[in-house]
Design a protein around this motif. Structure first.
Motif, PDB file in Angstrom:
ATOM      1  N   ALA A   5      43.003 135.133  43.148  1.00  0.00           N
ATOM      2  CA  ALA A   5      43.161 135.697  41.810  1.00  0.00           C
ATOM      3  C   ALA A   5      43.505 134.601  40.808  1.00  0.00           C
ATOM      4  O   ALA A   5      44.174 133.617  41.151  1.00  0.00           O
ATOM      5  CB  ALA A   5      44.246 136.760  41.819  1.00  0.00           C
ATOM      6  N   SER A   6      43.065 134.795  39.578  1.00  0.00           N
ATOM      7  CA  SER A   6      43.360 133.840  38.514  1.00  0.00           C
ATOM      8  C   SER A   6      43.313 134.546  37.171  1.00  0.00           C
ATOM      9  O   SER A   6      42.848 135.690  37.071  1.00  0.00           O
ATOM     10  CB  SER A   6      42.359 132.684  38.541  1.00  0.00           C
ATOM     11  OG  SER A   6      41.046 133.166  38.313  1.00  0.00           O
ATOM     12  N   GLY A   7      43.780 133.846  36.142  1.00  0.00           N
ATOM     13  CA  GLY A   7      43.678 134.369  34.787  1.00  0.00           C
ATOM     14  C   GLY A   7      44.987 134.796  34.157  1.00  0.00           C
ATOM     15  O   GLY A   7      45.004 135.182  32.979  1.00  0.00           O
ATOM     16  N   GLY A   8      46.059 134.760  34.899  1.00  0.00           N
ATOM     17  CA  GLY A   8      47.343 135.161  34.345  1.00  0.00           C
ATOM     18  C   GLY A   8      47.848 134.168  33.314  1.00  0.00           C
ATOM     19  O   GLY A   8      47.304 133.079  33.151  1.00  0.00           O
ATOM     20  N   GLY A   9      48.903 134.562  32.620  1.00  0.00           N
ATOM     21  CA  GLY A   9      49.490 133.690  31.621  1.00  0.00           C
ATOM     22  C   GLY A   9      50.412 134.464  30.696  1.00  0.00           C
ATOM     23  O   GLY A   9      50.698 135.635  30.918  1.00  0.00           O
ATOM     24  N   LEU A  10      50.834 133.778  29.656  1.00  0.00           N
ATOM     25  CA  LEU A  10      51.725 134.376  28.655  1.00  0.00           C
ATOM     26  C   LEU A  10      50.912 134.843  27.457  1.00  0.00           C
ATOM     27  O   LEU A  10      50.154 134.055  26.877  1.00  0.00           O
ATOM     28  CB  LEU A  10      52.767 133.347  28.226  1.00  0.00           C
ATOM     29  CG  LEU A  10      53.711 133.774  27.096  1.00  0.00           C
ATOM     30  CD1 LEU A  10      54.573 134.947  27.528  1.00  0.00           C
ATOM     31  CD2 LEU A  10      54.581 132.591  26.673  1.00  0.00           C
ATOM     32  N   VAL A  11      51.049 136.103  27.117  1.00  0.00           N
ATOM     33  CA  VAL A  11      50.337 136.673  25.975  1.00  0.00           C
ATOM     34  C   VAL A  11      51.313 137.486  25.139  1.00  0.00           C
ATOM     35  O   VAL A  11      52.416 137.793  25.586  1.00  0.00           O
ATOM     36  CB  VAL A  11      49.163 137.574  26.408  1.00  0.00           C
ATOM     37  CG1 VAL A  11      48.133 136.781  27.200  1.00  0.00           C
ATOM     38  CG2 VAL A  11      49.670 138.750  27.226  1.00  0.00           C
ATOM     39  N   GLN A  12      50.877 137.828  23.929  1.00  0.00           N
ATOM     40  CA  GLN A  12      51.696 138.657  23.060  1.00  0.00           C
ATOM     41  C   GLN A  12      51.253 140.109  23.152  1.00  0.00           C
ATOM     42  O   GLN A  12      50.103 140.398  23.497  1.00  0.00           O
ATOM     43  CB  GLN A  12      51.589 138.161  21.624  1.00  0.00           C
ATOM     44  CG  GLN A  12      52.227 136.796  21.402  1.00  0.00           C
ATOM     45  CD  GLN A  12      52.264 136.405  19.940  1.00  0.00           C
ATOM     46  OE1 GLN A  12      51.459 136.878  19.139  1.00  0.00           O
ATOM     47  NE2 GLN A  12      53.216 135.548  19.588  1.00  0.00           N
ATOM     48  N   ALA A  13      52.160 140.998  22.848  1.00  0.00           N
ATOM     49  CA  ALA A  13      51.825 142.421  22.834  1.00  0.00           C
ATOM     50  C   ALA A  13      50.630 142.661  21.913  1.00  0.00           C
ATOM     51  O   ALA A  13      50.568 142.104  20.811  1.00  0.00           O
ATOM     52  CB  ALA A  13      53.024 143.238  22.378  1.00  0.00           C
ATOM     53  N   GLY A  14      49.691 143.457  22.406  1.00  0.00           N
ATOM     54  CA  GLY A  14      48.471 143.748  21.656  1.00  0.00           C
ATOM     55  C   GLY A  14      47.308 142.850  21.997  1.00  0.00           C
ATOM     56  O   GLY A  14      46.161 143.156  21.645  1.00  0.00           O
ATOM     57  N   ASP A  15      47.583 141.758  22.680  1.00  0.00           N
ATOM     58  CA  ASP A  15      46.527 140.819  23.065  1.00  0.00           C
ATOM     59  C   ASP A  15      45.711 141.352  24.237  1.00  0.00           C
ATOM     60  O   ASP A  15      46.066 142.357  24.861  1.00  0.00           O
ATOM     61  CB  ASP A  15      47.125 139.466  23.447  1.00  0.00           C
ATOM     62  CG  ASP A  15      47.554 138.662  22.240  1.00  0.00           C
ATOM     63  OD1 ASP A  15      48.191 137.608  22.441  1.00  0.00           O
ATOM     64  OD2 ASP A  15      47.263 139.088  21.097  1.00  0.00           O
ATOM     65  N   SER A  16      44.645 140.639  24.534  1.00  0.00           N
ATOM     66  CA  SER A  16      43.795 140.946  25.685  1.00  0.00           C
ATOM     67  C   SER A  16      43.833 139.780  26.669  1.00  0.00           C
ATOM     68  O   SER A  16      44.101 138.636  26.284  1.00  0.00           O
ATOM     69  CB  SER A  16      42.354 141.199  25.245  1.00  0.00           C
ATOM     70  OG  SER A  16      42.272 142.324  24.401  1.00  0.00           O
ATOM     71  N   ARG A  17      43.524 140.110  27.899  1.00  0.00           N
ATOM     72  CA  ARG A  17      43.484 139.080  28.947  1.00  0.00           C
ATOM     73  C   ARG A  17      42.543 139.574  30.026  1.00  0.00           C
ATOM     74  O   ARG A  17      42.497 140.771  30.332  1.00  0.00           O
ATOM     75  CB  ARG A  17      44.869 138.862  29.547  1.00  0.00           C
ATOM     76  CG  ARG A  17      45.008 137.597  30.384  1.00  0.00           C
ATOM     77  CD  ARG A  17      45.205 136.410  29.508  1.00  0.00           C
ATOM     78  NE  ARG A  17      45.519 135.192  30.271  1.00  0.00           N
ATOM     79  CZ  ARG A  17      45.829 134.039  29.721  1.00  0.00           C
ATOM     80  NH1 ARG A  17      45.891 133.921  28.403  1.00  0.00           N
ATOM     81  NH2 ARG A  17      46.093 132.989  30.461  1.00  0.00           N
ATOM     82  N   ARG A  18      41.800 138.645  30.633  1.00  0.00           N
ATOM     83  CA  ARG A  18      40.927 139.026  31.743  1.00  0.00           C
ATOM     84  C   ARG A  18      41.351 138.300  32.998  1.00  0.00           C
ATOM     85  O   ARG A  18      41.420 137.061  33.024  1.00  0.00           O
ATOM     86  CB  ARG A  18      39.464 138.718  31.431  1.00  0.00           C
ATOM     87  CG  ARG A  18      38.532 139.309  32.483  1.00  0.00           C
ATOM     88  CD  ARG A  18      37.074 139.073  32.154  1.00  0.00           C
ATOM     89  NE  ARG A  18      36.639 137.715  32.499  1.00  0.00           N
ATOM     90  CZ  ARG A  18      35.382 137.365  32.661  1.00  0.00           C
ATOM     91  NH1 ARG A  18      34.412 138.265  32.486  1.00  0.00           N
ATOM     92  NH2 ARG A  18      35.075 136.108  32.944  1.00  0.00           N
TER      93      ARG A  18
END
Length: 123
Positions: A5-18
Motif C-alpha cells: 500500500a502507498s499514498g498516505g500522508g498529511l492532508v487538510q480537512a476537505g482535501d482529497s487523497r488517493r
C-alpha cells in the motif's frame, strides 16, 4: 498474493487523497480486494471492497459517497479515492485480498494483508 500500500500522508480537512495497493502474483485479478483502517486505540474497521468477478463494490456507511474503490487488473492495483476528508478519517489504512467472491466486513474474513499507510487529516 503480496500487497504493497502507498499514498498516505498529511492532508487538510476537505482535501482529497488517493491510496494505491499494488499486488503481486498471477491470481491478483481473481481476488476480491478491500481497504480497512485502524485509528489509534480503535479496532481495525472495514472501509470498502470490490469483488473480482463483477467489480461490485461495498462501502462502510461512514465513507459512502466520499470514497471510491476501483481496480486495474492490468496493473495488479486497487485504488481508494478519498474525497472530502475529515479528521475522523485519520488512521492507518490497510489493503487486503481474499480469493473468495463474497465481501466480508471483518478482518478475519480476509486472507492477505499489506502493510499500512498512514493518512492524517488535520482540521
Amino acid at each position: 498474493v503480496q500487497l504493497q500500500a502507498s499514498g498516505g500522508g498529511l492532508v487538510q480537512a476537505g482535501d482529497s487523497r488517493r491510496l494505491s495497493c499494488a499486488g503481486s502474483g498471477r491470481t491478483f485479478r481473481r481476488h476480491t480486494m478491500g481497504w480497512f483502517r485502524q485509528a489509534p486505540g480503535k479496532e481495525r474497521e472495514f472501509v470498502a471492497a470490490i469483488r473480482w468477478l463483477d467489480s461490485i463494490t461495498d462501502y462502510a456507511d461512514s465513507v459512502k459517497g466520499r470514497f471510491t474503490i476501483s481496480r486495474d487488473n492490468s496493473k495488479n492495483t486497487v485504488y481508494l479515492q478519498m474525497n472530502s476528508l475529515k479528521p475522523e478519517d485519520t488512521a492507518v489504512y490497510y489493503c487486503a485480498a481474499n480469493p473468495r467472491l463474497q465481501i466480508g466486513r471483518k478482518p478475519n474474513d480476509w486472507q492477505y494483508w499489506g502493510q499500512g499507510t498512514l493518512v492524517t487529516v488535520s482540521s
